[in-house]
Design an enzyme around this catalytic site. Structure first.
Site, PDB file in Angstrom:
ATOM      1  CB  SER A  94      -5.858   3.558  -5.681  1.00 23.18           C
ATOM      2  OG  SER A  94      -5.566   2.831  -6.855  1.00 23.18           O
TER       3      SER A  94
ATOM      4  CB  CYS B 117       3.587  -7.502 -13.022  1.00 17.84           C
ATOM      5  SG  CYS B 117       2.766  -5.920 -12.838  1.00 17.84           S
TER       6      CYS B 117
ATOM      7  CG  PHE C  82      -0.686  -2.393  -4.870  1.00 19.05           C
ATOM      8  CD1 PHE C  82      -0.809  -1.248  -5.640  1.00 19.05           C
ATOM      9  CD2 PHE C  82       0.350  -2.478  -3.940  1.00 19.05           C
ATOM     10  CE1 PHE C  82       0.101  -0.205  -5.486  1.00 19.05           C
ATOM     11  CE2 PHE C  82       1.254  -1.441  -3.786  1.00 19.05           C
ATOM     12  CZ  PHE C  82       1.145  -0.307  -4.558  1.00 19.05           C
TER      13      PHE C  82
END
Ligand code: SAH
Length: 405
Positions: free
Chosen positions: A258, A346, A234
């Site tokens: 992605s 988060c 990520f």
């Protein structure tokens, strides 16, 4: 009719529901409201009272929002007038200026963070000469022209751009669209500096507000532990990996995301900082990449996990915890004994305790020892009001993962 409140409607809180508001919590949910006296327009100032009529606070009402009233002042004599908003804005900006001194971060940071700055419903990020404005409250958004004038007076930006988070139209009846509010359009990309590294940022089309300032200190903290070959999952625009190469003992970074536009930025940022020879980027779904790395018997000295928010509603919490479990379990399997896991969440709805429990389950399921070296939160330009702990959303645990017990 000479009372200064003659024009303010009154919101009466249900019996035994007023305590959080007396204690300073700024969100009055529709379910806590007993009745509204008067007919306040959407966005109007109201006074909020306990069931017995006692004054609690002043706020702005939005009949369309589940957060029916947002509270801003607990002083009965303090109207929510322009002077009041101006002071709040100035205090937030002064706080950032004293936080960063003359460091470049002073010009690239979050200037206003909603409840933490007593301004529930507005976020302002600074990207050098450009500001990014985000509304999460319709009532406050109606005061946009005044906020914009104040930001101009206090900072003289070249331009102010507005973005609206997904879902705000439904949640708040907020109809503002993304676009230029005043001045010049932000260059695409514009550049920010963090820890001596340069980053290209697209505030118009990039994710969220373009750059994740909230992870600033965590990138540096992680770099202190990271060495050797790193997997940055990520990775977005490459922040963790770049910082680990520049400031830590990392030697090689494989960045995975992605989103191809994010990876294009990451690649350009690697080149911009002359670190491209030690970085490689691949477009993959993180879970699939981890499975394939494990199958191939690959092992890393460090893994970074910084997934997007997984829990958006309370109902989605269990599912999110399963997602965090699976992700961390896979990450641990591609970590060498003694390797470093930097794992983030988060999701505000996932508590620090919940997240630590996920790691405890990962440790027992994988038979590895996991030690938390640092338990960190969001950077100081994203402060947390003790009266609105819901905003303490970011968890970043830096862990050492050893061999089987
Ligand atoms: N670590 C970054 C911020 C990460 S934001 C930084 O320091 O700046 C989360 C990122 O996860 C986004 O870039 C998004 O494109 C990516 N993402 C979302 N779902 C993903 C998935 N299933 N697999 C891999 N990346 C994903």
């Amino acid at each position: 009719m000479n009372s200064p409140d003659a024009d303010s409607a009154r919101v009466i809180i249900k019996k035994r529901r007023a305590l959080p508001f007396f204690s300073g919590h700024p969100w009055v949910f529709a379910g806590a409201v007993h009745r509204v006296e008067g007919e306040p327009a959407a966005g109007a100032e109201v006074t909020v009272h306990a069931h017995d009529g006692k004054f609690i606070a002043r706020g702005l009402i939005n009949p369309q929002s589940n957060i029916r009233v947002r509270l801003y002042s607990w002083d009965e004599s303090q109207r929510l007038d322009n002077e009041f908003w101006s002071r709040r804005i100035q205090t937030a900006i002064t706080h950032r200026h004293s936080l960063f001194g003359d460091a470049p971060e002073k010009r690239c940071c979050r200037l206003i963070f909603s409840e933490a700055d007593g301004l529930s419903g507005v976020v302002v990020d600074r990207y050098n000469d450009h500001l990014l404005l985000q509304w999460t409250s319709r009532a406050l958004a109606e005061r946009e022209p005044f906020f914009v004038e104040q930001l101009h007076q206090q900072l003289q930006p070249a331009g102010i751009w507005r973005r609206t988070e997904k879902g705000m139209a439904e949640a708040e009846g907020l109809t503002l669209t993304d676009g230029l509010v005043t001045g010049a359009e932000p260059p695409r990309p514009l550049f920010v500096e963090e820890h001596g590294l340069q980053y290209g940022v697209d505030v118009v089309a990039g994710q969220k507000t373009g750059f994740y300032f909230d992870q600033r200190d965590n990138r540096m903290a992680a770099a202190r532990y990271l060495r050797g070959r790193i997997l940055d999952l990520f990775c977005y625009s490459g922040g963790f990996g770049l910082t680990a190469l520049r400031h830590g003992a990392a030697t090689q970074v494989l960045g995975v995301d992605s989103s191809q536009p994010a990876l294009d930025f990451a690649q350009r940022n690697a080149e911009l900082n002359s670190l491209a020879d030690r970085m490689r980027f691949e477009q993959w779904a993180a879970y699939a990449k981890l499975e394939s790395l494990e199958k191939a018997g690959e092992q890393f000295d460090g893994v970074i996990l910084d997934p997007p928010k997984m829990a958006r509603t309370r109902g989605g919490l269990e599912r999110a915890l399963r997602g965090y479990f699976r992700l961390n379990q896979l990450a641990v399997r591609v970590l060498k004994p003694g390797g470093i896991l930097v794992t983030c969440s988060c999701s505000g709805l996932v508590s620090r305790g919940d997240f630590e429990q996920v790691l405890a389950r990962v440790a027992s399921e994988t038979g590895r020892t996991i030690q938390i070296l640092e338990s960190r939160g969001q950077a100081a330009d994203h402060p947390v009001s003790v009266q609105c702990l819901e905003n303490a959303y970011l968890k970043c645990l830096i862990c050492r993962v050893d061999s089987r017990r």
